[in-house]
Design a protein around this motif. Structure first.
Motif, PDB file in Angstrom:
ATOM      1  N   UNK A 272       0.729  -1.192   0.062  1.00  0.00           N
ATOM      2  CA  UNK A 272      -0.122  -0.007  -0.080  1.00  0.00           C
ATOM      3  C   UNK A 272       0.830   1.277   0.087  1.00  0.00           C
ATOM      4  N   UNK A 273       1.798   1.402   1.048  1.00  0.00           N
ATOM      5  CA  UNK A 273       2.833   2.594   0.919  1.00  0.00           C
ATOM      6  C   UNK A 273       3.543   2.665  -0.187  1.00  0.00           C
ATOM      7  N   UNK A 274       4.087   1.566  -0.641  1.00  0.00           N
ATOM      8  CA  UNK A 274       5.261   1.449  -1.884  1.00  0.00           C
ATOM      9  C   UNK A 274       4.039   2.158  -3.062  1.00  0.00           C
ATOM     10  N   UNK A 275       3.024   1.483  -3.341  1.00  0.00           N
ATOM     11  CA  UNK A 275       2.496   1.865  -4.376  1.00  0.00           C
ATOM     12  C   UNK A 275       2.033   3.351  -4.506  1.00  0.00           C
ATOM     13  N   UNK A 276       1.575   3.979  -3.194  1.00  0.00           N
ATOM     14  CA  UNK A 276       1.730   5.652  -3.372  1.00  0.00           C
ATOM     15  C   UNK A 276       2.828   6.208  -3.549  1.00  0.00           C
ATOM     16  N   UNK A 277       3.958   5.732  -3.155  1.00  0.00           N
ATOM     17  CA  UNK A 277       5.195   6.276  -3.205  1.00  0.00           C
ATOM     18  C   UNK A 277       5.692   6.423  -4.674  1.00  0.00           C
ATOM     19  N   UNK A 278       5.262   5.158  -5.426  1.00  0.00           N
ATOM     20  CA  UNK A 278       5.855   5.032  -6.802  1.00  0.00           C
ATOM     21  C   UNK A 278       5.030   5.866  -7.691  1.00  0.00           C
ATOM     22  N   UNK A 279       3.667   6.016  -7.243  1.00  0.00           N
ATOM     23  CA  UNK A 279       2.829   6.784  -7.966  1.00  0.00           C
ATOM     24  C   UNK A 279       3.269   8.319  -7.868  1.00  0.00           C
ATOM     25  N   UNK A 280       3.686   8.674  -6.842  1.00  0.00           N
ATOM     26  CA  UNK A 280       4.345  10.008  -6.798  1.00  0.00           C
ATOM     27  C   UNK A 280       5.415  10.394  -7.364  1.00  0.00           C
ATOM     28  N   UNK A 281       6.521   8.979  -7.530  1.00  0.00           N
ATOM     29  CA  UNK A 281       7.674   9.274  -7.947  1.00  0.00           C
ATOM     30  C   UNK A 281       7.485   9.536  -9.792  1.00  0.00           C
ATOM     31  N   UNK A 282       6.558   8.675 -10.226  1.00  0.00           N
ATOM     32  CA  UNK A 282       6.376   8.617 -11.722  1.00  0.00           C
ATOM     33  C   UNK A 282       6.987   7.580 -12.169  1.00  0.00           C
ATOM     34  N   UNK A 283       6.640   7.296 -13.429  1.00  0.00           N
ATOM     35  CA  UNK A 283       7.024   5.978 -14.035  1.00  0.00           C
ATOM     36  C   UNK A 283       8.788   5.787 -14.244  1.00  0.00           C
ATOM     37  N   UNK A 284       9.402   6.828 -14.646  1.00  0.00           N
ATOM     38  CA  UNK A 284      10.957   6.570 -14.672  1.00  0.00           C
ATOM     39  C   UNK A 284      11.490   6.290 -13.363  1.00  0.00           C
ATOM     40  N   UNK A 285      11.349   7.476 -12.541  1.00  0.00           N
ATOM     41  CA  UNK A 285      12.108   7.313 -10.980  1.00  0.00           C
ATOM     42  C   UNK A 285      11.214   6.036 -10.234  1.00  0.00           C
ATOM     43  N   UNK A 286      10.155   5.669 -10.549  1.00  0.00           N
ATOM     44  CA  UNK A 286       9.489   4.675  -9.837  1.00  0.00           C
ATOM     45  C   UNK A 286       9.885   3.271 -10.350  1.00  0.00           C
ATOM     46  N   UNK A 287      10.366   3.217 -11.598  1.00  0.00           N
ATOM     47  CA  UNK A 287      10.852   1.751 -12.044  1.00  0.00           C
ATOM     48  C   UNK A 287      12.315   1.833 -11.609  1.00  0.00           C
ATOM     49  N   UNK A 288      13.134   2.873 -11.367  1.00  0.00           N
ATOM     50  CA  UNK A 288      14.266   2.865 -11.239  1.00  0.00           C
ATOM     51  C   UNK A 288      14.479   2.352  -9.524  1.00  0.00           C
ATOM     52  N   UNK A 289      13.572   2.826  -8.736  1.00  0.00           N
ATOM     53  CA  UNK A 289      13.437   2.395  -7.222  1.00  0.00           C
ATOM     54  C   UNK A 289      12.951   0.929  -7.440  1.00  0.00           C
ATOM     55  N   UNK A 290      12.047   0.601  -8.243  1.00  0.00           N
ATOM     56  CA  UNK A 290      11.729  -1.034  -7.948  1.00  0.00           C
ATOM     57  C   UNK A 290      12.940  -1.708  -8.433  1.00  0.00           C
ATOM     58  N   UNK A 291      13.591  -1.257  -9.728  1.00  0.00           N
ATOM     59  CA  UNK A 291      14.832  -2.304  -9.958  1.00  0.00           C
ATOM     60  C   UNK A 291      15.857  -2.319  -8.790  1.00  0.00           C
ATOM     61  N   UNK A 292      16.129  -1.239  -8.289  1.00  0.00           N
ATOM     62  CA  UNK A 292      17.122  -1.000  -7.185  1.00  0.00           C
ATOM     63  C   UNK A 292      16.819  -2.117  -6.037  1.00  0.00           C
ATOM     64  N   UNK A 293      15.418  -1.854  -5.829  1.00  0.00           N
ATOM     65  CA  UNK A 293      14.983  -2.756  -4.436  1.00  0.00           C
ATOM     66  C   UNK A 293      14.239  -4.258  -4.710  1.00  0.00           C
ATOM     67  N   UNK A 294      14.485  -4.509  -6.411  1.00  0.00           N
ATOM     68  CA  UNK A 294      13.805  -5.782  -6.495  1.00  0.00           C
ATOM     69  C   UNK A 294      12.518  -6.018  -6.092  1.00  0.00           C
ATOM     70  N   UNK A 295      11.527  -4.833  -6.312  1.00  0.00           N
ATOM     71  CA  UNK A 295      10.217  -4.773  -6.203  1.00  0.00           C
ATOM     72  C   UNK A 295       9.325  -5.280  -7.380  1.00  0.00           C
ATOM     73  N   UNK A 296       8.324  -5.940  -7.036  1.00  0.00           N
ATOM     74  CA  UNK A 296       7.536  -6.442  -8.134  1.00  0.00           C
ATOM     75  C   UNK A 296       6.412  -5.444  -8.487  1.00  0.00           C
ATOM     76  N   UNK A 297       6.616  -4.534  -9.599  1.00  0.00           N
ATOM     77  CA  UNK A 297       5.825  -3.524  -9.764  1.00  0.00           C
ATOM     78  C   UNK A 297       5.162  -3.308 -11.320  1.00  0.00           C
TER      79      UNK A 297
END
Length: 347
Positions: A295-320
């Motif tokens: 829940x919290x990560x979905x909100x965070x990634x939504x705020x970050x936007x697609x490019x920055x959000x996917x960078x965070x997802x790849x860095x932390x191995x998140x399924x997004x």
């Protein structure tokens, strides 16, 4: 009467897109129950399979309702004497004793704040209200720079210090905590844990679109859910996935918004700028072990936007999984850790 946790009289201020559970091929067996009810300004829907002997439907419903009422009493901003509201009125600069649950959720919130470089901030409530997506009505005029800058001085999860055992929270500044963007996920986790203590090993728990699953569905197969396409004309499944043993949450901005002078202002506020999001990310879905984190990560990634959000997802191995607006419709983007869920669903 249900008590809302989300900051909004009808639609949540941080409205999370509905993830529809696919039950069309899962007619409940005699050993499965479907339970539902109001909570947190929305509703819950629960399916349990192979219920242990000796546990009645009425007893389980009462236990679930009681647990969710407790979550409200701990974390709602709509209950004047909730634990959270009493904390927000408490002393600044002093360690205030809190419940284990409240400390746990605030600690997780601050961790996501750190990991997202401030994109997720549970002190953003004053800005949400300023833009008309909280209890206050929509403003007649768009907030000016001075009003935004003034409120930004009151924000920042860096002002929160959490101590565990005994559980205490200290505010170094008079920030106000609002757990709207993570409380539903926490509520899902609490109900899931309750079911497991009662010996239920096959379930799907959903609150307002956030969900957690374990085991098998009534047909003995993996739980499958549909990620909703951001189509305002109705609920359309964009991508079905198998998610047994996981939690899922989605965040997006296409349903709760208003327009002023031809400009669209969505409900999701970037605490770093003080303004509604202006990027082209329509929705983001996160799969995680706990629903609170998803829940919290979905909100965070939504705020970050697609490019920055996917960078965070790849860095932390998140399924997004993301849906990004294009001139032709929507483009799918997803992280490497999301690919296995697509492969399982295609089998």
């Amino acid at each position: 009467m249900p008590i809302k946790i989300k900051t909004g009289p009808v639609l949540p201020a941080l409205f999370l897109l509905c993830i529809a559970a696919i039950f069309s091929a899962c007619t409940p067996s005699p050993k499965s129950w479907q339970l539902s009810g109001p909570t947190m300004g929305t509703s819950y829907h629960i399916t349990v399979v192979d219920v242990p002997a000796g546990l009645t439907r009425a007893e389980l419903q009462q236990l679930i309702d009681s647990e969710l009422q407790q979550v409200n009493q701990e974390m709602s901003t709509y209950i004047n004497d909730s634990e959270l509201m009493r904390f927000n009125r408490g002393p600044v600069g002093e360690a205030v004793p809190v419940s284990e649950h409240l400390a746990q959720v605030v600690e997780l919130s601050k961790d996501i704040y750190r990991r997202s470089d401030g994109a997720f901030d549970v002190t953003v409530g004053p800005l949400v209200n300023l833009w008309g997506f909280g209890p206050q009505p929509e403003p007649e005029q768009v907030p000016d720079d001075a009003a935004i800058a003034s409120l930004q001085q009151q924000l920042g999860s860096d002002a929160l210090t959490i101590d565990r055992g005994p559980d205490r929270i200290t505010r170094s500044r008079p920030v106000q905590i609002d757990l709207s963007a993570i409380a539903k996920g926490h509520g899902v986790d609490r109900v899931a844990q309750l079911l497991e203590t009662k010996g239920i090993a096959n379930y799907l728990v959903e609150i307002g679109g956030e969900l957690r699953t374990l085991g098998r569905n009534p047909k003995g197969r993996e739980w499958r859910i549909g990620i909703e396409s951001p189509d305002p004309s109705g609920r359309i499944v964009q991508k079905p996935i198998s998610v047994s043993g996981k939690s899922v949450a989605t965040s997006g901005d296409y349903r709760n918004y208003y327009e002023r002078d031809g400009v669209r202002y969505a409900h999701s506020i970037d605490p770093r700028t003080g303004r509604p999001l202006q990027h082209r990310l329509a929705s983001v879905t996160v799969i995680a072990e706990t629903c609170a984190e998803a829940d919290g990560l979905a909100t965070a990634l939504n705020v970050l936007g697609a490019d920055a959000g996917l960078k965070l997802a790849e860095r932390e191995h998140l399924a997004v999984f993301m849906l990004v607006k294009t001139d032709a419709g929507f483009e799918e983007r997803y992280s490497s850790s999301f690919e296995p869920y697509l492969e399982r669903s295609e089998k």
